[in-house]
Structures are given as structure tokens and as C-alpha cells.
Design a protein around this motif. Structure first.
Motif, PDB file in Angstrom:
ATOM      1  N   ARG A 140       0.844  16.057   0.386  1.00 22.51           N
ATOM      2  CA  ARG A 140       0.408  15.278  -0.780  1.00 22.51           C
ATOM      3  C   ARG A 140      -0.040  13.879  -0.364  1.00 22.51           C
ATOM      4  O   ARG A 140      -0.899  13.258  -0.992  1.00 22.51           O
ATOM      5  CB  ARG A 140       1.590  15.179  -1.759  1.00 22.51           C
ATOM      6  CG  ARG A 140       1.318  14.520  -3.081  1.00 22.51           C
ATOM      7  CD  ARG A 140       2.556  14.590  -3.960  1.00 22.51           C
ATOM      8  NE  ARG A 140       3.595  13.647  -3.572  1.00 22.51           N
ATOM      9  CZ  ARG A 140       3.586  12.346  -3.836  1.00 22.51           C
ATOM     10  NH1 ARG A 140       2.571  11.818  -4.500  1.00 22.51           N
ATOM     11  NH2 ARG A 140       4.573  11.564  -3.457  1.00 22.51           N
ATOM     12  N   ARG A 141       0.557  13.398   0.725  1.00 20.68           N
ATOM     13  CA  ARG A 141       0.223  12.053   1.213  1.00 20.68           C
ATOM     14  C   ARG A 141      -0.858  12.096   2.304  1.00 20.68           C
ATOM     15  O   ARG A 141      -1.046  11.130   3.038  1.00 20.68           O
ATOM     16  CB  ARG A 141       1.485  11.374   1.741  1.00 20.68           C
ATOM     17  CG  ARG A 141       2.473  11.053   0.640  1.00 20.68           C
ATOM     18  CD  ARG A 141       3.747  10.450   1.158  1.00 20.68           C
ATOM     19  NE  ARG A 141       4.612  10.062   0.059  1.00 20.68           N
ATOM     20  CZ  ARG A 141       4.527   8.898  -0.590  1.00 20.68           C
ATOM     21  NH1 ARG A 141       3.643   7.992  -0.227  1.00 20.68           N
ATOM     22  NH2 ARG A 141       5.325   8.637  -1.601  1.00 20.68           N
ATOM     23  N   PRO A 175       0.820  -1.220   0.000  1.00 17.36           N
ATOM     24  CA  PRO A 175       0.000   0.000   0.000  1.00 17.36           C
ATOM     25  C   PRO A 175       0.851   1.267   0.000  1.00 17.36           C
ATOM     26  O   PRO A 175       1.975   1.262   0.508  1.00 17.36           O
ATOM     27  CB  PRO A 175      -0.801  -0.116   1.298  1.00 17.36           C
ATOM     28  CG  PRO A 175      -0.040  -1.064   2.152  1.00 17.36           C
ATOM     29  CD  PRO A 175       0.696  -1.988   1.232  1.00 17.36           C
ATOM     30  N   GLU A 176       0.302   2.306  -0.567  1.00 18.20           N
ATOM     31  CA  GLU A 176       0.932   3.619  -0.557  1.00 18.20           C
ATOM     32  C   GLU A 176       1.104   4.083   0.897  1.00 18.20           C
ATOM     33  O   GLU A 176       0.258   3.768   1.741  1.00 18.20           O
ATOM     34  CB  GLU A 176       0.019   4.589  -1.318  1.00 18.20           C
ATOM     35  CG  GLU A 176       0.608   5.948  -1.573  1.00 18.20           C
ATOM     36  CD  GLU A 176      -0.460   6.947  -2.036  1.00 18.20           C
ATOM     37  OE1 GLU A 176      -0.155   8.153  -2.037  1.00 18.20           O
ATOM     38  OE2 GLU A 176      -1.575   6.522  -2.369  1.00 18.20           O
ATOM     39  N   MET A 177       2.159   4.810   1.176  1.00 18.58           N
ATOM     40  CA  MET A 177       2.381   5.280   2.553  1.00 18.58           C
ATOM     41  C   MET A 177       1.645   6.603   2.764  1.00 18.58           C
ATOM     42  O   MET A 177       2.080   7.645   2.292  1.00 18.58           O
ATOM     43  CB  MET A 177       3.884   5.419   2.815  1.00 18.58           C
ATOM     44  CG  MET A 177       4.598   4.076   2.716  1.00 18.58           C
ATOM     45  SD  MET A 177       6.383   4.196   2.887  1.00 18.58           S
ATOM     46  CE  MET A 177       6.554   4.483   4.641  1.00 18.58           C
ATOM     47  N   ARG A 178       0.518   6.512   3.478  1.00 14.44           N
ATOM     48  CA  ARG A 178      -0.357   7.671   3.660  1.00 14.44           C
ATOM     49  C   ARG A 178      -0.203   8.278   5.047  1.00 14.44           C
ATOM     50  O   ARG A 178       0.276   7.629   5.985  1.00 14.44           O
ATOM     51  CB  ARG A 178      -1.828   7.250   3.467  1.00 14.44           C
ATOM     52  CG  ARG A 178      -2.154   6.738   2.087  1.00 14.44           C
ATOM     53  CD  ARG A 178      -2.219   7.833   1.060  1.00 14.44           C
ATOM     54  NE  ARG A 178      -3.157   8.913   1.438  1.00 14.44           N
ATOM     55  CZ  ARG A 178      -3.289  10.055   0.749  1.00 14.44           C
ATOM     56  NH1 ARG A 178      -2.578  10.260  -0.351  1.00 14.44           N
ATOM     57  NH2 ARG A 178      -4.135  10.981   1.149  1.00 14.44           N
ATOM     58  N   PHE A 179      -0.626   9.540   5.162  1.00 17.00           N
ATOM     59  CA  PHE A 179      -0.572  10.256   6.446  1.00 17.00           C
ATOM     60  C   PHE A 179      -1.938  10.822   6.832  1.00 17.00           C
ATOM     61  O   PHE A 179      -2.017  11.793   7.581  1.00 17.00           O
ATOM     62  CB  PHE A 179       0.459  11.387   6.379  1.00 17.00           C
ATOM     63  CG  PHE A 179       1.884  10.906   6.367  1.00 17.00           C
ATOM     64  CD1 PHE A 179       2.474  10.464   5.192  1.00 17.00           C
ATOM     65  CD2 PHE A 179       2.621  10.863   7.539  1.00 17.00           C
ATOM     66  CE1 PHE A 179       3.779   9.998   5.183  1.00 17.00           C
ATOM     67  CE2 PHE A 179       3.930  10.403   7.548  1.00 17.00           C
ATOM     68  CZ  PHE A 179       4.512   9.964   6.353  1.00 17.00           C
ATOM     69  N   ASP A 180      -3.014  10.219   6.312  1.00 15.33           N
ATOM     70  CA  ASP A 180      -4.352  10.720   6.627  1.00 15.33           C
ATOM     71  C   ASP A 180      -4.564  10.720   8.137  1.00 15.33           C
ATOM     72  O   ASP A 180      -4.240   9.745   8.816  1.00 15.33           O
ATOM     73  CB  ASP A 180      -5.405   9.840   5.937  1.00 15.33           C
ATOM     74  CG  ASP A 180      -5.150   9.773   4.444  1.00 15.33           C
ATOM     75  OD1 ASP A 180      -5.352  10.784   3.765  1.00 15.33           O
ATOM     76  OD2 ASP A 180      -4.693   8.704   3.971  1.00 15.33           O
ATOM     77  N   GLY A 181      -5.078  11.833   8.652  1.00  8.38           N
ATOM     78  CA  GLY A 181      -5.325  11.950  10.090  1.00  8.38           C
ATOM     79  C   GLY A 181      -4.090  12.337  10.896  1.00  8.38           C
ATOM     80  O   GLY A 181      -4.193  12.598  12.092  1.00  8.38           O
TER      81      GLY A 181
END
Ligand code: NAI
Length: 303
Positions: free
Chosen positions: A32-33, A4-10
């Protein structure tokens, strides 16, 4: 299977000195992430003089125009009150703090014999004390929530040495030490603390890099910062050289050393080659002061 893409949501990230250069690039990459980014910048000149709100504001506008979330902050990292205000600004805007990237910096280069005390104070205040002042209130929150990521910005100048940068190099080496200590203190609380020693084409290096300048964009440094800022980050207490997409770990090592047969300066002189010897037999790489003390105790016990 693709990972999975490395996200920073939240996630909420504070990036100091993010009004330009490397900090701006880190801010854009994390936003962007999906991160909510507090874009801190005093907006001064390279030597630390002056101040302006526009640098941070422009980066916030850039992020929001790309659909990201960001808020500006203009406090100086260089005082305890400034550090507290920066962390408070992230809390007020976004309600929590997950990541701190200590990136703010100035330069006041001079040969040591000509360096005046303000050039020493100002540079140590921004780079080294600034990282302490911003990290401490954030670290307290991170301990409470059991999660945090801190990334410090060290430099080859302090880790390897560079002419004319006694103030800057000392501060940057101090950041490597701070990284090691906070890594140990944060380890039981879900907090990792690592550092980068970057090289990038920015206003700070505008006249210094020559042909290398075209190969070392700030954008080539930010992926490592994003990795170290992510919850997947599996390392703690490390320092990485990051330049133009080339990444390497920088390590503090210790030779196997010698237990002197006699307690005298002459014995030191006569054994110096053995004390300093390098290479063939490898090195110790102590992971903490305790680890080094164990190595010393073992050497003395075997004598
Ligand atoms: P830069 O000058 O573009 O960025 C530094 C930013 O910090 C500026 O926007 C400045 O306004 C801000 N700043 C300065 N004092 C501040 C304060 N008291 N409070 C808040 N913000 C403040 O330079 P660059 O190259 O992007 O530097 C970023 C970091 O990377 C610095 O810590 C620098 O020492 C470090 N570094 C850079 C290298 C390079 O090759 N560009 C090499 C090694 C380290």
C-alpha cells in the motif's frame, strides 16, 4: 508542517509466511505504501504439514487488485536452498532486495518431557534456521548495495517463557540473539536489524487469546514493521513487543552483580540475593558482548 508519508516506492520487500495472518497484513501494508513485495508462503497447515501455492497467490491477487505490486513464492524457508530460492525470486521479479521480514512460522506445542525430536527439529528449522537461511543471501546483497532492513519475528514465549513451547521458545529467543548479532555486523553497511515480539489474532492464536482477540488484529502490528522496514528507521538491534497498537521495547539487562570474596560455591550461595537483586539500583543494559565485557572488567578492577 506535516511530515511526509513514509513511502517504499522503488523498494523491494521479501516477507516470509505472508500467505496469511501477520505476514499477509505486513505485505498489504508495505505494498500500500509503494513497495514491491515478494509474498513467500509454503502454504502448509499450522503444524507445518502439507503445502499449497494458493495462500501466497491469493495475497498477491489481493495486492494487485488494490493497485500494488507483488509476486508469489512458495519455497520453504527451512533449508539453505529454500532461502536462496526466495531471495533469487525477489531478484528475478523485481531486481533487488531492500527489506526482509522473517515471519514464517509453525507450532508444535507439547510439554517438554513428551516432545519428540521432529517437533524440535521442524520448529527450530522454520523459525530460527529459516531466518538465517533467508537473511544470509539477502544480507550479502544488502552489504554490496550499502542498504538494508531486516525484521525478525521473535516472541514473548522465548523472551519471557511459556509452558509447552520449549522448541518454539528456544527458536524465538534465538531470533532475538540473531537480531543483536546482525545489527552489529550490518551497522557499518547501512543495514538495520530489529525484531518484533507480536501478539495478534491469527490461526496460530485462534484458541488462545480469549477476550483479547478482538483487540489485537494483525493490522495493528504492521505499522511497526513498516517503520522498522523504512529508510527513516533510526534504531538497530532492538526488540519490540507489539500488540493491538501498544508498543514497548523489550530489553536484556544485567544486575550490577557482585565480585565474590572467595572462589567457592558457598560464596555463591551466601551472595545470591546480591547477585540476583533487582530494581532499586538499576541495571546495566549492555549493547553488545564487548560492552558487557567492559562492565565485568571494571567490576573486577574496582575490587
Ligand atoms: P500464521 O500461521 O497465520 O502464519 C505463518 C505463516 O508461515 C503461514 O501462512 C505458513 O504457511 C507460513 N509458513 C510456515 N512454514 C513455512 C515455511 N517453511 N516456509 C514458508 N512459509 C511457511 O501465524 P501468525 O500468527 O501470522 O504468525 C506469524 C509469525 O508471528 C510467526 O513467526 C509466529 O511465530 C509469530 N508470532 C505470532 C504471534 C501471534 O500472537 N499470532 C505471537 C508471537 C509470535
Amino acid at each position: 508542517m506535516t511530515m511526509p508519508e513514509m513511502r517504499f516506492d522503488g523498494r523491494v520487500c521479501i516477507i516470509t509466511g505472508a500467505g496469511g495472518g501477520l505476514g499477509r497484513s505486513h505485505a498489504l501494508e508495505l505494498a500500500r505504501r509503494g513497495a514491491k513485495v515478494l509474498v513467500n508462503d509454503l502454504g502448509g497447515a499450522l503444524d507445518g504439514s502439507g503445502a499449497s501455492t494458493s495462500a501466497a497467490q491469493l495475497v498477491v491477487e489481493e495486492i494487485t487488485s488494490l493497485g500494488g505490486q507483488a509476486a508469489p513464492n512458495h519455497d520453504s524457508v527451512a533449508t539453505p536452498a529454500g532461502g536462496a530460492a526466495i531471495v533469487q525470486a525477489a531478484l528475478s521479479a523485481f531486481g533487488r532486495v531492500d527489506v526482509v521480514v522473517n515471519n514464517a512460522g509453525i507450532l508444535r506445542d507439547k510439554a517438554f518431557h513428551k516432545m519428540d525430536p521432529t517437533a524440535i527439529d521442524d520448529v527450530v528449522d522454520v523459525h530460527l534456521k529459516g531466518a538465517l537461511y533467508v537473511s544470509q543471501p539477502a544480507f550479502r546483497l544488502m552489504r554490496e548495495q550499502g542498504y538494508g532492513r531486516i525484521i525478525n519475528t521473535s516472541s514473548a514465549s522465548g523472551l519471557f517463557g511459556n509452558f509447552g513451547q520449549a522448541n518454539y521458545g528456544a527458536a524465538k529467543a534465538g531470533l532475538a540473539g540473531l537480531t543483536r548479532v546482525l545489527a552489529l555486523e550490518g551497522a557499518g553497511h547501512g543495514i538495520t536489524v530489529n525484531a518484533i515480539a507480536p501478539i495478534a489474532s491469527t490461526r496460530m492464536t485462534a484458541d488462545l487469546l480469549g477476550e483479547l482477540a478482538t483487540r489485537v488484529s494483525p493490522e495493528s502490528v504492521s505499522p511497526m514493521v513498516a517503520y522498522l522496514a523504512h529508510e527513516d528507521c533510526s534504531v538497530n538491534g532492538n526488540v519490540y513487543s507489539v500488540a493491538g497498537g501498544r508498543i514497548a521495547r523489550i530489553v536484556v539487562v544485567e544486575t550490577h552483580g557482585v565480585v565474590l570474596p572467595e572462589n567457592s560455591a558457598e560464596a555463591v550461595r551466601d551472595h545470591l540475593a546480591l547477585i540476583d537483586r533487582s530494581g532499586a539500583e538499576g541495571y546495566h543494559e549492555p549493547t553488545s558482548l564487548d560492552a558487557e565485557t567492559m562492565i565485568i572488567a571494571k567490576a573486577l578492577a574496582n575490587d
